[in-house]
Design a protein around this motif. Structure first.
Motif, PDB file in Angstrom:
ATOM      1  N   GLN A   5       0.944  -1.077  -0.177  1.00 29.40           N
ATOM      2  CA  GLN A   5       0.064   0.043  -0.034  1.00 29.40           C
ATOM      3  C   GLN A   5       0.821   1.415   0.021  1.00 29.40           C
ATOM      4  N   ASP A   6       2.006   1.106   0.712  1.00 27.88           N
ATOM      5  CA  ASP A   6       2.932   2.277   0.551  1.00 27.88           C
ATOM      6  C   ASP A   6       3.358   2.543  -0.836  1.00 27.88           C
ATOM      7  N   ARG A   7       3.428   1.624  -1.636  1.00 29.80           N
ATOM      8  CA  ARG A   7       3.806   1.839  -2.943  1.00 29.80           C
ATOM      9  C   ARG A   7       2.556   2.370  -3.809  1.00 29.80           C
ATOM     10  N   GLY A   8       1.446   2.197  -3.365  1.00 31.17           N
ATOM     11  CA  GLY A   8       0.251   2.973  -4.191  1.00 31.17           C
ATOM     12  C   GLY A   8      -0.926   1.919  -4.571  1.00 31.17           C
ATOM     13  N   LEU A   9      -0.708   0.764  -3.848  1.00 30.76           N
ATOM     14  CA  LEU A   9      -1.944  -0.119  -3.898  1.00 30.76           C
ATOM     15  C   LEU A   9      -3.046   0.294  -2.847  1.00 30.76           C
ATOM     16  N   ASP A  10      -4.321  -0.203  -3.289  1.00 27.76           N
ATOM     17  CA  ASP A  10      -5.123  -0.208  -2.129  1.00 27.76           C
ATOM     18  C   ASP A  10      -5.332  -1.533  -1.573  1.00 27.76           C
ATOM     19  N   THR A  11      -5.865  -1.544  -0.620  1.00 31.32           N
ATOM     20  CA  THR A  11      -6.123  -2.534   0.394  1.00 31.32           C
ATOM     21  C   THR A  11      -6.533  -3.842  -0.471  1.00 31.32           C
TER      22      THR A  11
END
Length: 229
Positions: free
Chosen positions: A122-128
């Motif tokens: 998520q820190d790289r841009g993915l959602d949960t």
């Protein structure tokens, strides 16, 4: 029995569960009875925190809370878990009777290590949702058979369920739990969990609407500064 389109007509399954220990538990939210369970279907230890006499009772206020170490214990702002837990305990503490089931299903059932791996994604841009999928899991790996067996062992006949999650309602109904009402448990977002909550509403279909009538205020103000990392 139908609640908002969900059927609760399934026959209750055999218990396969026993109360392992219980004791009085005074808390800052009121006095509860702590009940530990052994479940032959599930190797995890689960617990119920019971307010008042629920045996044989109808329409018992119930919250199913899945364990969240980072939120419940550490106060993470990435989710709303601790706020929901404390809001539910306050509501139960003000009620004549009720039950909070604390289920050992960390990280939507993927465990603590995988949850932190999902955080890194998520820190790289993915959602949960996409983070869980990237790790090889479903969006949500939890199931609520243990919760149904716990309620049966406590003698609860029907419940008013504190939830925003339709999948939780459907799974409980599938396991024979009679749900007579859904009670919203909506917490206003903060700057760190807004995208997480919007994802729950958009992709996991949680019933989240932040307005003055349904939103419950948080007890404390986050100490983290806007510049903190």
């Amino acid at each position: 029995m139908h609640v908002n389109g969900w059927s609760a007509d399934a026959a209750p399954e055999p218990l396969g569960i026993q109360i392992a220990a219980e004791a009085d538990l005074p808390t800052r939210f009121g006095r509860f009875r702590a009940v530990a369970f052994n479940d032959v279907h599930d190797e995890r230890e689960h617990a119920a925190f019971v307010r008042g006499d629920v045996r044989g009772a109808e329409g018992v206020l119930v919250r199913l809370h899945s364990e969240c170490l980072t939120g419940d214990a550490i106060g993470s702002l990435r989710c709303d878990c601790r706020d929901q837990l404390e809001a539910a305990l306050r509501l139960l503490g003000q009620s004549e009777r009720g039950v909070l089931l604390y289920l050992r299903q960390e990280g939507r059932g993927i465990g603590l290590t995988n949850k932190i791996r999902a955080y890194a994604l998520q820190d790289r841009g993915l959602d949960t949702v996409d983070a869980n999928l990237a790790l090889g899991f479903h969006d949500d790996e939890r199931e609520y058979g243990a919760a149904a067996r716990m309620l049966a062992a406590l003698g609860v006949r029907s419940i008013r369920l504190l939830t925003n999650n339709p999948a939780k309602i459907e799974d409980l109904a599938r396991h024979g739990v009679r749900i007579v009402e859904r009670v919203p448990l909506v917490i206003p977002p903060n700057e760190y969990n807004r995208f997480y909550l919007e994802t729950k509403a958009r992709r996991s279909h949680h019933m989240l609407e932040w307005d003055d009538e349904t939103a419950l205020e948080q007890d404390d103000v986050p100490l983290i500064g806007e510049d903190s990392h």
